[in-house]
Design an enzyme around this catalytic site. Structure first.
Site, mmCIF file in Angstrom:
data_model
loop_
_atom_site.group_PDB
_atom_site.id
_atom_site.type_symbol
_atom_site.label_atom_id
_atom_site.label_comp_id
_atom_site.label_asym_id
_atom_site.label_seq_id
_atom_site.Cartn_x
_atom_site.Cartn_y
_atom_site.Cartn_z
ATOM 1 N N GLY A 6 -28.472 -4.918 21.837
ATOM 2 C CA GLY A 6 -29.482 -5.976 21.726
ATOM 3 C C GLY A 6 -28.880 -7.128 20.944
ATOM 4 C CB ALA A 7 -27.046 -9.908 21.707
ATOM 5 C CB VAL A 18 -32.972 -8.158 14.873
ATOM 6 C CG1 VAL A 18 -32.588 -6.955 14.016
ATOM 7 C CG2 VAL A 18 -34.336 -8.705 14.467
ATOM 8 C CG ASP A 23 -45.960 -7.164 15.668
ATOM 9 O OD1 ASP A 23 -44.908 -6.620 16.049
ATOM 10 O OD2 ASP A 23 -46.097 -7.659 14.533
ATOM 11 C CE LYS A 38 -44.341 -5.458 12.649
ATOM 12 N NZ LYS A 38 -44.630 -6.881 12.377
#
Lengths: 335, 335
Positions: free
Chosen positions: B7-8, B11, B214, B218
């Site tokens: 994953g780029a 993050v 979202d 969490k």
């Protein structure tokens, strides 16, 4: 883990009472004049019943309350018992930090771990302690020495000291209670101090808290964590003691200063700050509803990081079960 | 540790840029269509110079910015590279949580560790993940999935889930920014949302944030940590997914509700709460200057404990370097 708890004040007693809930066993307890050691680990039989080899927590706490001793053995028996972790919870002493320092180093010499609630050895003799750890298979942890239930030390360790630029905060509940009451009620220092003493929030001799010594010791410990943690070679790390701290307390904060601050939306808090290079404790103006203006006996720690901004952690900075929970968290990290 | 970063996005790129500072080495990077793998670890030579065996972070980030790819290798090459820790930083997906879930389980099957910034696998398939960990010598960590730089998961782990009764807080910066602006400026939702979109604080399609999804993910992750952590036998633990969460967002909060709240010294925040039995996200009234009323894009996590009262941790809940710092903290804990 098998724990030897040295010190039977509020923190030591809470560790004895809560250890079982965290899956640990107390095999020895000592105060300054007496001890109890579980059967098979050096001395007197435990009263735990069934197949427990630990001491009976309720019996220890009851003996301390009723007879002022924790048992009929000698403190020396507890120190030489067969434990995995020594919990050092005797009162903080300055200078040579004895007898706490020797309790910890004796554990390390036997390749056992030590968890400290006593600030003295980590604030006054950090270099000596690190050297003793280097010669041992045991480790030391000391989360309980800074901010009670607040995980200040372990959070700095997780972020890594090299990526923490400063740690500051409100680290003494007694001083904070006094400043909070002075601001809220418009009263002067002496009046609020007397009230805090009546409530048991302040000691008869409050100097350790109101002169900033307690907050300074905590900041010295954080400075040592930052300095030694960021150094590639411990020999290059700067060691801090209380003498390196620039400390002012709250005795001289007049009620008028708080009234003036309030007119500008501010208040006064005793703020301690540590970097890898300086330690400072002083009353400072902070925004009245800002993050640092915690109320009453609450503490707050603010961690400045290189890559993750500012982290704020607030909670109960003192108290037997709160501090014992930090001790037992440290024990868990040693497993 | 040798890291493979999958994953780029913001993050993943920050992990690549910061890993060296934390003493780790990135040996492979992949986005959805390309990869680069350091010499000797499976494919293309790294450009690190000297005796480094890692990829050149600057070159990876520059290629991604200029050409939209991280290198000329196939993503599969990164997944099969010789790494110690796989960093899963692909976008969160729901349901089967693919492809993130398979990336993590493939690492575990090879007895490697995985650190997740992707919420999908931990929120939607926690039981499957735990089973994969049980069959592996590798471990998983996922601090970055909850609250960015805030150490919510590790603090709950240190306190021990069995001694945490609830975790609640403000866990979505976009929703919090909108509510903060609505209250401060007396504006309506639609107006402030457009402003947040202009500022880049809200996405063009803001539903994931403003509908509470979202924050709910969490809280589901925290509920899984509490439930599995407190269970003596994982088979007895209740597994949570997004379907188990009771979720309301902020679209229907009228400006008038905020004005009414303000008259009573209160404001509205989107509060998520997790216990080992329930997950709930909803707009709730909180004291205007209270701990939970963090401003703008700040997040806060409040941990209720059995023995240490309430612990509050606030900080930046999102952002590339902030979240990468949580990822690298997890990598440090695996050493």
């Amino acid at each position: 883990m098998r724990l030897a708890v040295i010190g039977a004040g509020a923190v030591g007693r809470s560790v004895v009472e809560l250890a079982g809930e965290y899956g640990h066993e107390v095999v020895a307890v000592a105060d300054s004049s007496s001890a109890t050691v579980a059967d098979g680990t050096g001395g007197r039989a435990g009263a735990g019943g069934d197949d427990s080899v630990g001491v009976d927590p309720d019996a220890v706490v009851a003996r301390k309350a009723e007879r002022g001793i924790v048992g009929d053995a000698d403190p020396e028996d507890a120190l030489s018992a067969d434990y995995d972790v020594l919990v050092e919870a005797t009162p903080t002493t300055l200078g040579d930090a004895e007898p706490g320092f020797s309790h910890v180093t004796r554990a390390l010499e036997r390749d056992r771990h030590a968890v400290l609630a006593n600030k003295g050895p980590v604030a006054e003799r950090f270099g000596d302690l690190r050297a003793a750890v280097d010669d041992s298979d045991g480790e030391i942890r000391f989360e309980a020495t800074v901010g009670g239930a607040i995980p200040a030390v372990s959070t700095v360790e997780d972020i890594e000291p090299g990526h923490v630029t400063a740690v500051r905060g409100v680290l003494n509940g007694t001083a904070n209670f006094i400043l909070t009451r002075m601001a809220a009620e418009g009263l002067d220092y002496d009046h609020v101090l007397a009230e805090a003493q009546d409530l048991g929030v302040a000691e008869a001799d409050p100097s350790f808290d109101v002169d900033g010594t307690d907050a300074a010791l905590k900041c010295v410990i954080l400075a040592n964590v930052l300095s030694f943690g960021a150094a590639d070679d411990p020999a290059d790390a700067r060691e801090f003691t209380l003498d390196d701290a620039d400390v002012s307390g709250i005795r001289d904060v007049p009620g008028s200063a708080l009234r003036l601050a309030a007119e500008d939306g501010r208040t006064v808090r005793l703020i301690g700050e540590a970097t890898g290079e300086t330690v400072r404790v002083a009353p400072r103006l902070v925004p009245e509803n800002g993050t640092l203006a915690v109320s009453g006996t609450q503490n707050i720690v603010q961690i400045e990081t290189s890559h993750a901004g500012r982290l704020n952690i607030s909670g109960r900075g003192a108290g037997g079960p709160e501090t014992a929970s930090a001790v037992l968290g440290d024990v868990g990290r040693l497993e």
